[in-house]
Design an enzyme around this catalytic site. Structure first.
Site, mmCIF file in Angstrom:
data_model
loop_
_atom_site.group_PDB
_atom_site.id
_atom_site.type_symbol
_atom_site.label_atom_id
_atom_site.label_comp_id
_atom_site.label_asym_id
_atom_site.label_seq_id
_atom_site.Cartn_x
_atom_site.Cartn_y
_atom_site.Cartn_z
ATOM 1 N N HIS A 33 3.665 -0.211 2.659
ATOM 2 C CA HIS A 33 3.170 -1.435 2.952
ATOM 3 C C HIS A 33 4.282 -2.542 3.051
ATOM 4 O O HIS A 33 4.213 -3.484 4.113
ATOM 5 C CB HIS A 33 2.181 -2.037 1.812
ATOM 6 C CG HIS A 33 0.853 -1.215 1.846
ATOM 7 N ND1 HIS A 33 -0.136 -0.849 3.153
ATOM 8 C CD2 HIS A 33 0.045 -0.739 0.943
ATOM 9 C CE1 HIS A 33 -0.936 -0.405 2.670
ATOM 10 N NE2 HIS A 33 -0.864 -0.171 1.581
ATOM 11 N N GLU A 59 3.383 1.935 -1.826
ATOM 12 C CA GLU A 59 3.291 0.589 -1.709
ATOM 13 C C GLU A 59 4.690 0.068 -0.864
ATOM 14 O O GLU A 59 4.498 -0.963 0.039
ATOM 15 C CB GLU A 59 3.361 -0.359 -3.075
ATOM 16 C CG GLU A 59 2.181 -0.002 -3.952
ATOM 17 C CD GLU A 59 0.848 -0.349 -3.243
ATOM 18 O OE1 GLU A 59 0.670 -1.172 -2.371
ATOM 19 O OE2 GLU A 59 -0.296 0.528 -3.448
HETATM 20 ZN ZN LIG Z 1 -2.089 0.771 0.222
#
Ligand SMILES: [Zn+2]
Ligand SMILES: *[C@@H]1O[C@H](CO)[C@@H](O)[C@H](O)[C@H]1NC(C)=O
Ligand SMILES: *[C@@H]1O[C@H](CO)[C@@H](O)[C@H](O)[C@H]1NC(C)=O
Ligand SMILES: *[C@@H]1O[C@H](CO)[C@@H](O)[C@H](O)[C@H]1NC(C)=O
Ligand SMILES: *[C@@H]1O[C@H](CO)[C@@H](O)[C@H](O)[C@H]1NC(C)=O
Ligand SMILES: [Zn+2]
Length: 511
Positions: free
Chosen positions: A229, A226
């Site tokens: 991202h 994450e």
């Molecule tokens: Zn992802």
């Protein structure tokens, strides 16, 4: 298995037929599977209740794309392995952008890095099974893994709004992307400048993947993904990369594919990065990605790999790199191009002098370092493409009178490095750090192998030589090319149509 594919190729019709006409109707997906295909961008969005608008072939194509992204065989049908994918734990971010924002139609880079070095983060809360301070520790560890690859510096704050805000939430939590209870989607995150990371609080979060039960989700493994991202990276179809969308443990370090993504976002020359405004109505803040900027409108020109005019190719990091003019393509398997390519090789190998305009020979050493040769020099990079140093052919005890090498490769047969000039070659022992005795030898020793060779690669245990549009497989035991060769390079390695005059490649006569 090898012989089988060769025979298939020899009767070339078989090859093209098998990919086009064998068509199996997929069983209809369940509503849940349909939702999955839409949610992750494999099927185009349609108005509610218009699912009937999907044709059998668009469905099959969607399944095929999903299989390709996950690294499964692309059957286009809902086989058991594919059905398992629908149920796996994964990240909630889309895998593929909708076609209306296709990368091909855009010629600029989206503003999706942080555009600054100092980035703040804040852990708002922990989960019921992992307290806030433990979450902070693990997050800090994850950030430290990414930081060097973007030259970034992270600092935690306790109050107020941070660039990256981390929280545990459940169900519908107000951002339009509700979580789905235990299993399946375990987290999602938004690219800059939003930067939020949400973890599904209905998962059982743990911090000991070796000993935790199977239903426990490892926080670190998910957090490191994450963070990618939150720094602007999108999903990767490279299995084993941190940005692969499906849950995987253990994850300890970045994969070279993640690193390339970071370099592209954070280590680009500033003048190459055009800041761009979003087109109205697009949901790009939820569709993270990065594309190579085109610096000039008339630079649409790009060589066609099917013309087989490449300068060299080489296997590095277990992928096939193909070089032609200023471009590099990367294939993860025969016929399977990595998305995002071609790129300019200067953008991958930063530190190479600008006046090197083609790459004629390149290879990866046993220690995984990559060497690019030009003239009597070489430039050495580590396996994540960071420049290390410039060296000279004399480091390999190649005599001064040799102006340039045509091919260098590392043999898996004896772990020696072969340095090939046009008609002769040397053999270097990397572990001993010296040239083997009684070299150079004549290239004619490699029976039925043409020279000068454009490239020599070791792929899945076999040695292949390339010249012009054709390639040969070398038999290390017999010390000669295998009898079924040469074969046409473009059709065998790249995704190119067979041509009517292809049989002219399948002989050992000259072109
Ligand atoms: Zn992802
Ligand atoms: C990282 O950033 C610092 C500060 O801006 C700068 O001095 C340094 O050269 C940068 N390093 C790299 C590799 O870009
Ligand atoms: C964590 O904080 C978020 C945002 O303030 C809140 O919505 C959520 O309910 C909190 N979660 C827990 C487990 O307390
Ligand atoms: C590149 O430039 C350097 C010095 O600037 C020169 O020595 C070298 O020969 C040039 N190389 C090529 C391939 O033109
Ligand atoms: C070559 O090196 C690899 C990795 O170091 C090793 O696994 C392999 O056994 C070696 N092969 C030979 C023929 O020495
Ligand atoms: Zn959310």
């Amino acid at each position: 298995m090898y012989a089988k594919s060769v025979f298939c190729l020899l009767s070339l019709v078989c090859y093209s037929v098998s990919s086009q006409t064998i068509y199996v109707e997929p069983k209809s997906p369940t509503p849940e599977q349909l939702d999955f295909l839409k949610k992750y961008g494999y099927l185009p969005e349609v108005p509610p209740d218009a699912d009937a608008a999907y044709t059998v072939s668009s469905m099959s194509e969607a399944v095929r794309k999903m299989q390709a992204f996950a690294g499964l065989p692309e059957t286009g049908t809902l086989d058991d392995e594919t059905k398992q994918l629908f149920k796996r734990k994964r990240c909630g971010v889309k895998d593929i952008e909708s076609s209306s924002t296709s990368a091909r139609s855009r010629r600029y880079i989206l503003q999706q890095s942080w555009n600054k070095r100092y980035i703040t983060y804040r852990v708002v809360n922990g989960s019921s099974t992992l307290d806030k301070s433990r979450v902070e520790e693990l997050l800090e560890k994850g950030l430290a893994v990414w930081a060097p690859f973007g030259n970034l510096s992270f600092s935690g704050i306790e109050q107020g709004r941070a660039d990256i805000q981390v929280s545990f939430v459940s169900g519908d939590h107000g951002d339009g992307f509700p979580f789905d209870g235990p299993g399946r989607v375990v987290a999602h995150a938004f690219p800059p400048p939003h930067g939020a990371m949400h973890f599904d609080d209905e998962e059982l979060w743990g911090d000991n993947p070796e000993e935790d039960d199977e239903d426990v989700t490892d926080f670190f493994a998910v957090a490191i993904h994450e963070i990618g991202h939150a720094l602007g990276l999108s999903h990767s179809n490279v299995k084993g990369s941190v940005m692969y969308p499906y849950y995987q443990t253990p994850v300890e370090s970045l994969h070279w594919d993640d690193i390339l993504g970071m370099q592209e976002l954070y280590l680009q020359d500033q003048e190459e990065t055009a800041v761009v405004t979003e087109s109205p109505g697009s949901q790009t803040s939820l569709v993270p990605r990065f594309t190579k900027p085109g610096s000039d409108e008339d630079e649409n020109y790009m060589p066609d790999l099917c013309m087989t005019n490449y300068d060299t190719l080489q296997v590095m990091n277990d992928k096939i790199f193909v070089f032609e003019e200023e471009w590099v393509w990367v294939l993860r398997d025969r016929h399977v191009m990595e998305p995002g390519y071609p790129k300019r090789f200067h953008d991958v190998f930063r530190g190479l002098p600008a006046n090197i305009t083609i790459i004629k020979t390149i290879y990866q050493k046993q220690n995984r370092n990559i060497l690019i040769f030009s003239g009597q020099n070489y430039w050495e990079f580590d396996s994540t493409f960071h420049f290390i140093k410039k060296g000279s052919l004399s480091d390999y005890s190649i005599p001064d009178e040799v102006p340039e090498l045509t091919t260098v490769f590392l043999s898996n047969y004896n772990n020696k490095t072969y340095l090939i000039e046009e008609e002769r070659y040397w053999r270097y022992d990397e572990s001993a750090g010296r040239m083997d005795e009684r070299f150079p030898k004549e290239m004619s020793m490699w029976r039925q192998v043409p020279y000068p060779v454009d490239a020599a690669v070791v792929w899945k245990g076999d040695t292949f030589f390339f010249q012009g549009p054709r390639f040969w497989r070398f038999d290390n035991e017999l010390v000669q090319a295998h009898e079924y060769y040469p074969l046409p390079t473009a059709q065998f390695w790249f995704d190119c149509e067979s041509t009517s005059d292809m049989d002219r490649y399948i002989t050992n006569d000259g072109p």
